[in-house]
Design an enzyme around this catalytic site. Structure first.
Site, PDB file in Angstrom:
ATOM      1  N   SER A   1       1.009  -1.283   0.006  1.00 53.24           N
ATOM      2  CA  SER A   1      -0.020  -0.012  -0.071  1.00 53.24           C
ATOM      3  C   SER A   1       0.884   1.260  -0.022  1.00 53.24           C
ATOM      4  O   SER A   1       2.074   1.170   0.293  1.00 53.24           O
ATOM      5  CB  SER A   1      -0.981   0.125   1.204  1.00 53.24           C
ATOM      6  OG  SER A   1      -1.590   1.331   1.446  1.00 53.24           O
TER       7      SER A   1
ATOM      8  N   TYR B   1      -2.416  -1.233  10.528  1.00 50.11           N
ATOM      9  CA  TYR B   1      -2.540  -1.454   9.132  1.00 50.11           C
ATOM     10  C   TYR B   1      -0.967  -0.526   8.588  1.00 50.11           C
ATOM     11  O   TYR B   1      -0.241  -1.485   7.972  1.00 50.11           O
ATOM     12  CB  TYR B   1      -3.588  -0.574   8.423  1.00 50.11           C
ATOM     13  CG  TYR B   1      -3.763  -0.651   6.877  1.00 50.11           C
ATOM     14  CD1 TYR B   1      -4.459  -1.965   6.491  1.00 50.11           C
ATOM     15  CD2 TYR B   1      -3.114   0.201   5.978  1.00 50.11           C
ATOM     16  CE1 TYR B   1      -4.612  -2.053   5.065  1.00 50.11           C
ATOM     17  CE2 TYR B   1      -3.389  -0.214   4.605  1.00 50.11           C
ATOM     18  CZ  TYR B   1      -3.959  -1.035   4.108  1.00 50.11           C
ATOM     19  OH  TYR B   1      -4.216  -1.397   2.833  1.00 50.11           O
TER      20      TYR B   1
HETATM   21  P1  NAD Z   1     -11.393  -6.417  -0.124  1.00 51.38           P
HETATM   22  O1  NAD Z   1     -12.155  -6.139   1.267  1.00 51.38           O
HETATM   23  O2  NAD Z   1     -12.164  -5.927  -1.276  1.00 51.38           O
HETATM   24  O3  NAD Z   1     -10.752  -7.743  -0.294  1.00 51.38           O
HETATM   25  C1  NAD Z   1     -10.245  -8.501   0.601  1.00 51.38           C
HETATM   26  C2  NAD Z   1     -10.018  -9.951   0.342  1.00 51.38           C
HETATM   27  O4  NAD Z   1      -9.273 -10.554   1.578  1.00 51.38           O
HETATM   28  C3  NAD Z   1     -11.407 -10.527   0.315  1.00 51.38           C
HETATM   29  O5  NAD Z   1     -11.354 -11.495  -0.758  1.00 51.38           O
HETATM   30  C4  NAD Z   1     -11.459 -11.205   1.724  1.00 51.38           C
HETATM   31  O6  NAD Z   1     -12.286 -12.355   1.586  1.00 51.38           O
HETATM   32  C5  NAD Z   1     -10.181 -11.667   1.783  1.00 51.38           C
HETATM   33  N1  NAD Z   1      -9.828 -11.835   3.329  1.00 51.38           N
HETATM   34  C6  NAD Z   1     -10.001 -11.008   4.500  1.00 51.38           C
HETATM   35  N2  NAD Z   1      -9.596 -11.675   5.719  1.00 51.38           N
HETATM   36  C7  NAD Z   1      -9.431 -12.687   5.142  1.00 51.38           C
HETATM   37  C8  NAD Z   1      -8.844 -13.950   5.912  1.00 51.38           C
HETATM   38  N3  NAD Z   1      -8.737 -14.004   7.209  1.00 51.38           N
HETATM   39  N4  NAD Z   1      -8.276 -15.060   5.203  1.00 51.38           N
HETATM   40  C9  NAD Z   1      -8.548 -14.929   3.931  1.00 51.38           C
HETATM   41  N5  NAD Z   1      -9.026 -14.238   3.085  1.00 51.38           N
HETATM   42  C10 NAD Z   1      -9.361 -13.004   3.866  1.00 51.38           C
HETATM   43  O7  NAD Z   1     -10.100  -5.465   0.099  1.00 51.38           O
HETATM   44  P2  NAD Z   1      -9.411  -4.822  -1.177  1.00 51.38           P
HETATM   45  O8  NAD Z   1      -9.302  -3.227  -0.877  1.00 51.38           O
HETATM   46  O9  NAD Z   1      -9.224  -5.464  -2.498  1.00 51.38           O
HETATM   47  O10 NAD Z   1      -7.916  -5.228  -0.576  1.00 51.38           O
HETATM   48  C11 NAD Z   1      -6.849  -6.151  -1.128  1.00 51.38           C
HETATM   49  C12 NAD Z   1      -5.472  -5.806  -0.470  1.00 51.38           C
HETATM   50  O11 NAD Z   1      -5.124  -4.689  -1.159  1.00 51.38           O
HETATM   51  C13 NAD Z   1      -5.214  -5.591   0.836  1.00 51.38           C
HETATM   52  O12 NAD Z   1      -3.911  -5.970   1.295  1.00 51.38           O
HETATM   53  C14 NAD Z   1      -5.281  -4.032   1.088  1.00 51.38           C
HETATM   54  O13 NAD Z   1      -4.443  -3.723   2.095  1.00 51.38           O
HETATM   55  C15 NAD Z   1      -4.551  -3.810  -0.209  1.00 51.38           C
HETATM   56  N6  NAD Z   1      -4.642  -2.425  -0.580  1.00 51.38           N
HETATM   57  C16 NAD Z   1      -5.855  -1.880  -0.735  1.00 51.38           C
HETATM   58  C17 NAD Z   1      -6.227  -0.627  -1.249  1.00 51.38           C
HETATM   59  C18 NAD Z   1      -7.588   0.137  -1.328  1.00 51.38           C
HETATM   60  O14 NAD Z   1      -7.517   1.337  -1.410  1.00 51.38           O
HETATM   61  N7  NAD Z   1      -8.707  -0.671  -1.532  1.00 51.38           N
HETATM   62  C19 NAD Z   1      -5.140   0.272  -1.153  1.00 51.38           C
HETATM   63  C20 NAD Z   1      -3.844  -0.199  -0.878  1.00 51.38           C
HETATM   64  C21 NAD Z   1      -3.490  -1.365  -0.564  1.00 51.38           C
END
Ligand code: NAD
Length: 260
Positions: free
Chosen positions: A142, A155
């Site tokens: 991130s 985080y």
């Molecule tokens: P999201 O909530 O849409 O998806 C998260 C995924 O992780 C889902 O498939 C969920 O079921 C799974 N998950 C959660 N807990 C779990 C567990 N204990 N075991 C197995 N699976 C689990 O979130 P996202 O925004 O797509 O985030 C995905 C990654 O991207 C994360 O690591 C997040 O930190 C990173 N990220 C997101 C953003 C953003 O703005 N959305 C920005 C930077 C980084």
């Protein structure tokens, strides 16, 4: 070039992970999906991806906070597909609160899912990748792996941690044909971000619209949310021959956020 390779993407039932899965599917890569959600919806997703792209798609519901489940998933996936060539550590959760109110169980869960799970998947992926002399490990970090924001102590700590882990493993396997990198997205409008808007509004005493405009996109000079397709395209690029000398580093996909 990637056709016929096998990729395991943690947290790929939603958001960025699902986008990355589709990005690899388009290249003819077989998939192991992972993540939570409604069983029937996940099965439909699995079957649709397999049919649309003519690839093998498996699903494993391992909980990324449970080391023994992660280990079982990695062994099963490698047995069923013959090996995992591309590992994407993407599963992640968020919680927003001032440190003195931060629930200790949330701290532990964020560190386990956003950081420690990558240790377990990576250690289980190594033997095959080393034997093949080719492997790609991509950690979805991130912008918060590079800079901080208030009220996100767990985080930010986990994401800075995954950056250090990325560099360390890259050095360990640099001569083995395996690259290890982090992608650092800015804000992508996925369920993870949508869920934190009410909490951020509460912590900062703002309306939800103000949070979107003045907190989330305030950090992104482009004033646009990053798309899942942009992150997925970067992941596919990191697996290409052109990226073979890119290792131990991070690619920012955040609209200029960390240029400040
Ligand atoms: P999201 O909530 O849409 O998806 C998260 C995924 O992780 C889902 O498939 C969920 O079921 C799974 N998950 C959660 N807990 C779990 C567990 N204990 N075991 C197995 N699976 C689990 O979130 P996202 O925004 O797509 O985030 C995905 C990654 O991207 C994360 O690591 C997040 O930190 C990173 N990220 C997101 C953003 C953003 O703005 N959305 C920005 C930077 C980084």
């Amino acid at each position: 070039m990637l056709k016929g390779k096998n990729a395991l993407i943690t947290g790929s039932t939603s958001g960025i992970g699902l986008g990355i899965a589709e990005g690899f599917a388009k290249e003819g890569v077989n998939l192991v999906l992972n993540g939570f959600g409604d069983a029937a919806e996940i099965e439909k997703l699995r079957a649709d991806l397999a049919a649309k792209y003519g690839i093998k798609v498996l699903y494993d519901g391992a909980d990324m906070s449970k080391p023994e489940q992660i280990e079982a998933m990695m062994h099963k996936a490698q047995k069923d597909l013959g090996g995992i060539d591309i590992l994407v550590n993407n599963a992640g959760i968020q919680y927003v609160a001032p440190v003195e109110e931060f629930p200790t169980a949330k701290w532990d869960a964020i560190l386990a899912i956003n950081l420690t799970s990558a240790f377990h998947t990576t250690r289980c992926a190594m033997e095959y990748m080393k034997a093949q002399g080719w492997g790609r490990i991509i950690n979805i970090a991130s912008a918060h792996a590079l800079v901080a924001s208030p009220f996100k102590s767990a985080y930010v700590a986990a994401k800075h941690g995954i950056m250090g882990f990325t560099k360390t493993i890259a050095l360990e396997v640099a001569e083995k044909g395996i690259t290890v990198n982090a992608i650092c997205p800015g804000y992508v409008l996925t369920p993870l971000v949508e869920k934190q808007i009410p909490d951020t509004a509460k912590a900062r005493g703002m309306t939800e619209e103000q949070v979107k405009r003045d907190v989330l996109l305030a950090a992104q000079p482009t004033k646009q949310f990053v798309t899942v397709e942009q992150v997925a395209g970067t992941a596919v690029f990191l697996c290409s021959d052109s990226a073979a000398s890119i290792t131990g580093t991070n690619i920012s996909v955040e609209g200029g956020w960390t240029a400040h």
